[in-house]
Enzyme design. Structure first.
Site, mmCIF file in Angstrom:
data_model
loop_
_atom_site.group_PDB
_atom_site.id
_atom_site.type_symbol
_atom_site.label_atom_id
_atom_site.label_comp_id
_atom_site.label_asym_id
_atom_site.label_seq_id
_atom_site.Cartn_x
_atom_site.Cartn_y
_atom_site.Cartn_z
ATOM 1 N N CYS C 270 0.833 -1.193 0.000
ATOM 2 C CA CYS C 270 0.000 0.000 0.000
ATOM 3 C C CYS C 270 0.871 1.247 0.000
ATOM 4 O O CYS C 270 1.872 1.330 0.719
ATOM 5 C CB CYS C 270 -0.877 0.054 1.259
ATOM 6 N N CYS C 276 -2.494 0.990 5.633
ATOM 7 C CA CYS C 276 -1.888 -0.333 5.626
ATOM 8 C C CYS C 276 -1.688 -0.838 7.068
ATOM 9 O O CYS C 276 -2.075 -1.943 7.416
ATOM 10 C CB CYS C 276 -0.562 -0.282 4.887
#
Lengths: 257, 239, 280
Positions: C270, C276
């Site tokens: 991410c 994330c």
């Protein structure tokens, strides 16, 4: 034939103390091609720019009969409306194609721009129209994605013509459209313009110093000298039976082939 | 339109040329010319060389600007004055009413013979296929070989060019036809083809004014003669 | 701490003097009133180079208050040098709380991303903008681009998209993808990936855009329609990945590609570090 498409009345433009064009009046009727001839510096291009709303005259007025909104004074329109007119109902073909084209984008984009400017949003349709116009100005369809920088002078000029005519204008201004091109290239463009103007029932104002171009393309002529119109009339009459001293000199100066 | 009523009427027409390069020298050519032509008539202009026959014909067409007098043409059953008329009026008369066959074809670059001929019809809104068909018919009738039809006439012989020119002028059924030496550079066979076409037009009701140097052609087509006399020399100018 | 006292006395609150902040706020108000319109402002010299976020910092400085919580991201990450520096700068000169959590922030200054976590009412997203004029590459004259905006003459923008399809078979622009704001002005969304463009549309947060070098501010008020330009037969589309994030397994977020060893082994993770981490 109800009303003139373009009416100029007493159009005058000065640059400082110098008068570039003086008291020019005429009516342009639908379907007519008017030629403005005269030597360099006679005020032809200045007049053309005044007519097309690119220059503000110091005196006089230019009226245009729009398709749907009646008669407008070209120089009293808002800039928005004048520019809209310039990219929909009008065309302007420059002598130097580089001034009238986007040299950084492909031929297809050049032709498609006016369509996109009025809301065309279908890539496939725009492209088909561009291909059609490439054919009409006799450019191979496989040059569609090439930039005009890779085109010859004559091809650029033809591309500029296509770019202008794609939006089906009613009135086209042309400033020496064949100036600076080889004679054989000129002939092709003249023939093309002639066919398009007749086929599309265009009206046009054409500035040229070449009387041969004028004879081939125009119905009527205005002869300018020192900023003033010294003679006007039917093209073949002005060229075959010139009345004014300057016109007689101009006609007599043509080199016989 | 009845044949008793003229199609073209000229009254007191005067035309002179002013040459500015020679100090404004005025050369009178036509003085008080009057004539009228009715449908079905073919008026042949006669007179010595330099009398102004060609000038008269060109003045009728608006190619030369008349000084004074009147040239009136019947169009849409009304008289239209051409002397001093607006260019668009003259153009309208030329498109619909009055055709002109000159001696020389003004060659248009790159346009094929058949398209040169078809153009006046196309301009009047005739369907393109129909216009081409009629153009090919006329070219064939005037003896232009089919292999030349698709070529630009610039490279044709003088006679071929003249016949292309005739075809172009006759493709429209103009009520009035002006003919300036239409057979000047043609051989006998082609000349007869042109004569036949002119007679057909005349008999179909066209009013024709022409200059026919060839007396054979003149006798074959003309119904009436009109003598054009050289103008009296102005005082003080010697020939 | 003695250090803080020196800072506090040497500089006005939030670094800029009050008159400058007022001037910038007036520009912001005008920008909000005319969504997508570029408002010129008297940009000041800031203690970092052009291209590092001078426009965004001035906007943030003009709107920030002691009650705010600031988040700064650079390409989605809270922990890059630029993000850390700017966050510390405001912690010092504006005495604000800082955070890396999108939901906690009231002001988020960003370079090149929009957070994955949906923004909510009351949040302000401040974009750093390198080139505010979307028509610049097509029309170099400023006088002409202003006229084009004023008259809504946007054919030339469409020309650039046409050209992209003609060359690449599709609209190849992947970031700084032009948008139409509220049906009136074409706007550069700054170099965010086009993946983020849909997040601008009718966003609940206020979007402010600051360009320091070019001295322009523009804005998209909350819930304003933002449409990505396209053709009927080549509609706007966002990127998709066959991979998912190697760290959190997300299939919905914008992924960065990383080369992780000398043999060229690749990983996708991410780009939004906060998003994330919150999923792991």
């Amino acid at each position: 034939m109800s009303a003139p498409l373009l009416s100029a009345r007493g159009v005058t433009k000065r640059f400082g103390g110098r008068i570039a064009c003086r008291d020019v009046s005429f009516d342009l009727w639908p379907g007519e091609v008017l030629g403005i001839v005269g030597e360099s510096g006679s005020g032809k291009t200045t007049l053309l720019n005044c007519l097309a709303g690119r220059l503000l005259p110091d005196g006089g007025s230019v009226a245009y009969e729009t398709q749907s909104a009646g008669t407008v004074d070209v120089h009293h329109l808002s800039e928005a409306r004048r520019r809209l007119l310039a990219r929909t109902e009008w065309g302007f073909v420059n002598q130097d194609a580089r001034d009238g084209l986007r040299m950084g984008v492909s031929a297809g984009a050049n032709i498609g721009e006016r369509l996109m400017a009025v809301g065309a949003r279908h890539y496939g349709d725009i492209r088909r129209e561009a291909v059609d116009w490439m054919a009409r100005v006799e450019i191979d369809a496989d040059r569609l994605d090439d930039r005009p920088t890779t085109y010859s002078g004559g091809m650029r000029q033809r591309l500029q013509i296509a770019r202008n005519l794609v939006s089906k204008p009613r009135l086209v201004f042309m400033d020496e459209p064949t100036g600076g091109l080889d004679v054989s290239v000129q002939a092709r463009i003249l023939d093309l313009l002639r066919g398009l103007v007749e086929g599309l029932h265009l009206s046009a104002v054409l500035v040229t110093h070449d009387l041969g171009v004028a004879r081939l393309l125009t119905h009527r002529l205005m002869v300018m000298q020192g900023g003033a119109v010294v003679e006007q009339g039917l093209t073949d009459q002005v060229l075959d039976d010139p009345q004014d001293a300057y016109t007689q000199m101009l006609v007599a100066s043509i080199l016989p082939v | 339109m009845t044949s008793s009523q003229p199609a073209l009427r000229v009254c007191g027409l005067a035309k002179s040329f002013t040459v500015h390069a020679q100090g404004g020298l005025s050369l009178p050519v036509l003085c008080d010319v009057s004539l009228s032509v009715s449908p079905g008539e073919c008026l042949a202009l006669v007179g010595p060389s330099g009398a102004g026959k060609s000038t008269l014909l060109r003045s009728l067409y608006g190619n030369y600007r008349a000084d004074s007098g009147s040239i009136r043409v019947r169009q849409d059953n009304i008289w239209t004055e051409l002397v001093g008329a607006e260019p668009r009026t003259v153009l309208d008369v030329r498109h619909r009413t009055m055709g002109f066959v000159s001696q020389f074809l003004r060659v248009i670059p790159r346009v094929s013979a058949v398209d040169v001929v078809a153009e006046p019809l196309l301009r009047r809104g005739t369907d393109a296929d129909e216009a081409r068909r009629r153009a090919e018919f006329l070219l064939g009738m005037l003896g232009i070989p089919a292999r030349l039809w698709s070529l630009p006439p610039a490279t044709f012989s003088g006679g071929e060019q003249q016949r292309v020119n005739i075809a172009r002028s006759l493709i429209v059924d103009y009520p009035i036809l002006l003919l300036d030496e239409p057979t000047a550079s043609l051989d006998a066979a082609n000349r007869d083809g042109v004569v036949e076409l002119i007679r057909q037009r005349r008999d179909a009701g066209a009013a024709i004014v022409g200059i026919f140097h060839d007396t054979y052609v003149r006798d074959a087509v003309a119904t009436r003669l009109h003598e054009v006399l050289p103008p009296a020399q102005p005082a003080g100018v010697s020939p | 701490m003695p250090d803080t006292n020196i800072q506090a006395t040497a500089y006005n609150y939030a670094y800029l003097d009050e008159q400058t902040k007022r001037m910038i706020r007036r520009a912001i108000l005008k920008a909000v009133a005319v969504p997508g319109y570029q408002v010129p402002f008297g940009g000041r010299e800031m203690p970092l180079p052009y291209g590092w976020g001078t426009g965004g910092i001035q906007v943030t400085a003009a709107i920030i208050g002691r009650d705010d919580t600031l988040k700064v991201i650079d390409q989605g990450a809270d922990d890059t040098t630029n993000a850390v520096s700017i966050r510390r700068f405001f912690a010092k000169v504006a005495e604000v709380a800082t955070t890396t959590h999108t939901e906690e922030a009231t002001v988020i200054q960003t370079r090149h991303r929009v957070p994955e976590t949906p923004l909510t009412d009351g949040q302000i997203l401040v974009f750093q903008v390198p080139i505010p004029e979307p028509l610049r590459m097509l029309e170099p004259r400023e006088t002409e681009t202003r006229t084009l905006h004023a008259l809504s003459e946007y054919g030339v923008m469409q020309v650039s998209l046409y050209e992209s399809i003609a060359r690449h078979g599709r609209i190849a622009k992947t970031y700084n993808y032009p948008v139409m704001v509220n049906g009136r002005y074409i706007m550069s969304p700054s170099p965010i990936p086009k993946f983020d463009n849909p997040k601008l549309d009718r966003s609940a947060a206020l979007q402010l855009y600051g360009a320091g070098r070019e001295k322009r501010i523009y804005a998209v008020p909350p819930h304003t329609p933002v449409k990505s330009l396209d053709f009927d037969d080549h509609p706007f589309e966002i990127e998709t990945w066959t991979e998912c994030c190697a760290l959190c397994g997300s299939k919905e977020s914008f992924l960065d590609e990383m080369i992780v060893d000398d043999t060229g082994k690749r990983l996708f993770v991410c780009s939004d570090t906060d998003y994330c981490e919150s999923r792991r």
